[in-house]
Design a protein around this motif. Structure first.
Motif, PDB file in Angstrom:
ATOM      1  N   PRO A 175       0.831  -1.217   0.000  1.00  0.00           N
ATOM      2  CA  PRO A 175       0.000   0.000   0.000  1.00  0.00           C
ATOM      3  C   PRO A 175       0.862   1.261   0.000  1.00  0.00           C
ATOM      4  O   PRO A 175       1.812   1.370   0.772  1.00  0.00           O
ATOM      5  CB  PRO A 175      -0.804  -0.131   1.298  1.00  0.00           C
ATOM      6  CG  PRO A 175       0.051  -0.977   2.186  1.00  0.00           C
ATOM      7  CD  PRO A 175       0.783  -1.934   1.286  1.00  0.00           C
ATOM      8  N   VAL A 176       0.515   2.191  -0.865  1.00  0.00           N
ATOM      9  CA  VAL A 176       1.214   3.471  -0.953  1.00  0.00           C
ATOM     10  C   VAL A 176       0.182   4.588  -0.782  1.00  0.00           C
ATOM     11  O   VAL A 176      -0.874   4.565  -1.421  1.00  0.00           O
ATOM     12  CB  VAL A 176       1.940   3.620  -2.296  1.00  0.00           C
ATOM     13  CG1 VAL A 176       2.601   4.997  -2.398  1.00  0.00           C
ATOM     14  CG2 VAL A 176       2.981   2.515  -2.477  1.00  0.00           C
ATOM     15  N   SER A 177       0.494   5.547   0.071  1.00  0.00           N
ATOM     16  CA  SER A 177      -0.422   6.666   0.339  1.00  0.00           C
ATOM     17  C   SER A 177       0.150   7.966  -0.206  1.00  0.00           C
ATOM     18  O   SER A 177       1.365   8.186  -0.185  1.00  0.00           O
ATOM     19  CB  SER A 177      -0.676   6.808   1.839  1.00  0.00           C
ATOM     20  OG  SER A 177      -1.326   5.651   2.352  1.00  0.00           O
ATOM     21  N   ASN A 232      -0.153  12.258  -0.032  1.00  0.00           N
ATOM     22  CA  ASN A 232      -0.612  13.361   0.814  1.00  0.00           C
ATOM     23  C   ASN A 232      -0.064  14.687   0.288  1.00  0.00           C
ATOM     24  O   ASN A 232       1.127  14.782  -0.024  1.00  0.00           O
ATOM     25  CB  ASN A 232      -0.140  13.162   2.259  1.00  0.00           C
ATOM     26  CG  ASN A 232      -0.759  11.947   2.916  1.00  0.00           C
ATOM     27  OD1 ASN A 232      -1.899  11.993   3.359  1.00  0.00           O
ATOM     28  ND2 ASN A 232      -0.011  10.847   2.977  1.00  0.00           N
ATOM     29  N   GLY A 287      -6.206   8.467  -2.670  1.00  0.00           N
ATOM     30  CA  GLY A 287      -5.297   8.798  -1.589  1.00  0.00           C
ATOM     31  C   GLY A 287      -4.372   7.650  -1.243  1.00  0.00           C
ATOM     32  O   GLY A 287      -3.230   7.867  -0.839  1.00  0.00           O
ATOM     33  N   THR A 288      -4.859   6.419  -1.388  1.00  0.00           N
ATOM     34  CA  THR A 288      -4.051   5.217  -1.126  1.00  0.00           C
ATOM     35  C   THR A 288      -4.339   4.188  -2.201  1.00  0.00           C
ATOM     36  O   THR A 288      -5.490   4.011  -2.604  1.00  0.00           O
ATOM     37  CB  THR A 288      -4.374   4.616   0.259  1.00  0.00           C
ATOM     38  OG1 THR A 288      -4.106   5.591   1.276  1.00  0.00           O
ATOM     39  CG2 THR A 288      -3.533   3.383   0.523  1.00  0.00           C
ATOM     40  N   VAL A 317      -2.710   0.170  -3.853  1.00  0.00           N
ATOM     41  CA  VAL A 317      -1.804  -0.967  -3.676  1.00  0.00           C
ATOM     42  C   VAL A 317      -1.007  -1.189  -4.955  1.00  0.00           C
ATOM     43  O   VAL A 317      -1.568  -1.159  -6.058  1.00  0.00           O
ATOM     44  CB  VAL A 317      -2.598  -2.234  -3.297  1.00  0.00           C
ATOM     45  CG1 VAL A 317      -1.671  -3.443  -3.209  1.00  0.00           C
ATOM     46  CG2 VAL A 317      -3.312  -2.022  -1.965  1.00  0.00           C
ATOM     47  N   VAL A 368       2.220   2.262  -8.521  1.00  0.00           N
ATOM     48  CA  VAL A 368       0.947   2.876  -8.126  1.00  0.00           C
ATOM     49  C   VAL A 368       0.791   4.156  -8.931  1.00  0.00           C
ATOM     50  O   VAL A 368       1.774   4.809  -9.283  1.00  0.00           O
ATOM     51  CB  VAL A 368       0.902   3.177  -6.617  1.00  0.00           C
ATOM     52  CG1 VAL A 368       0.908   1.896  -5.814  1.00  0.00           C
ATOM     53  CG2 VAL A 368       2.059   4.077  -6.197  1.00  0.00           C
ATOM     54  N   GLY A 422       4.663  10.649  -1.303  1.00  0.00           N
ATOM     55  CA  GLY A 422       4.211   9.263  -1.399  1.00  0.00           C
ATOM     56  C   GLY A 422       4.880   8.485  -0.280  1.00  0.00           C
ATOM     57  O   GLY A 422       6.096   8.621  -0.063  1.00  0.00           O
ATOM     58  N   THR A 423       4.117   7.702   0.458  1.00  0.00           N
ATOM     59  CA  THR A 423       4.669   6.934   1.575  1.00  0.00           C
ATOM     60  C   THR A 423       4.200   5.483   1.504  1.00  0.00           C
ATOM     61  O   THR A 423       3.102   5.194   1.028  1.00  0.00           O
ATOM     62  CB  THR A 423       4.245   7.537   2.930  1.00  0.00           C
ATOM     63  OG1 THR A 423       2.808   7.553   3.019  1.00  0.00           O
ATOM     64  CG2 THR A 423       4.761   8.950   3.087  1.00  0.00           C
ATOM     65  N   ALA A 424       5.054   4.592   2.010  1.00  0.00           N
ATOM     66  CA  ALA A 424       4.720   3.169   2.136  1.00  0.00           C
ATOM     67  C   ALA A 424       5.260   2.683   3.466  1.00  0.00           C
ATOM     68  O   ALA A 424       6.283   3.198   3.950  1.00  0.00           O
ATOM     69  CB  ALA A 424       5.314   2.368   0.986  1.00  0.00           C
TER      70      ALA A 424
END
Length: 229
Positions: A74-76, A78, A89-90, A92, A99, A116-118
């Protein structure tokens, strides 16, 4: 007569090999790859009118400890600065470890950023340049001559642009009559994808020069003129 001892020894050896390999101390454990890095594939350092959707989607890729792309992570996304939004917003990562998301810039900032965060990975930061409105111009319909109390033949078109002559959509343009009477319809409109609004000017009953003005936020006022006869 040839001795059977060598044949016997070989048979014992081959019988013992599976047992030796199966011994716990001889088994090598291979660890499954884990997510190790999040990288930018595309979408960094784009330029577009503030408040609009960037033309190129943002694409990030998850890399595993074996150096190969890694799915099911999963990558979000923000927004850090500038306002705006990211959709989704998120998400996979797919079989290519990638993504994808669409970034809509906020309406009032030039420098805009998002991350981007994981889980367990260092975040990545992307930047974009939002072009702000800088000019309000008359694209069509200025200095016409028409009959008093009648609508001008050619409609008035006003255009809002930013740096590099980029059209700015979503800007409210207001108009008002300043001399000669008459009316403009509509008196307020929002610029389209071309940065333009189109209005109809009906001249007042007074013969001679008639004027109107237009503004867009902090831009203007600019004068529009016509002659009634």
């Amino acid at each position: 007569m040839r001795s059977a001892r060598p044949t016997y020894l070989l048979a014992v050896l081959f019988t013992a090999v599976p047992t030796l390999l199966a011994f716990p101390g001889c088994t090598k454990t291979v660890e499954a790859p884990a997510a190790a890095q999040l990288t930018i594939v595309q979408g960094h350092l784009q330029t577009a009118a503030a408040g609009t959707l960037l033309p190129t989607p943002v694409v990030l890729r998850v890399i595993g400890t074996d150096g190969a792309p890694m799915g099911k992570i999963p990558v979000s996304f923000n927004v850090l600065a500038g306002g705006g939004s990211v959709d989704p917003g998120t998400v996979v990562s797919d079989a290519n470890g990638e993504v994808k998301a669409r970034w809509t810039l906020g309406p009032g900032a030039q420098v805009q950023t998002m991350t981007g965060t994981a889980p367990g990975l260092d975040p990545v930061t992307l930047s974009a340049n939002g072009i702000l409105p800088s000019d309000l111009v008359i694209a069509q319909g200025n200095n016409q001559t028409g009959k008093a109390s009648a609508a001008l033949t050619v409609q008035i078109v006003l255009r809002v642009t930013g740096g590099f002559n980029v059209p700015i959509p979503g800007q409210t343009v207001g108009l008002s009559i300043t001399s000669g009477g008459g009316s403009i319809s509509p008196q307020s409109a929002v610029t389209n994808a071309l940065g333009e609004v189109t209005v109809r000017w009906t001249l007042g009953p007074q013969a001679g020069q008639q004027t109107a003005t237009a503004t867009a936020g902090t831009l203007g006022p600019i004068a529009i003129a016509a002659i009634a006869n």
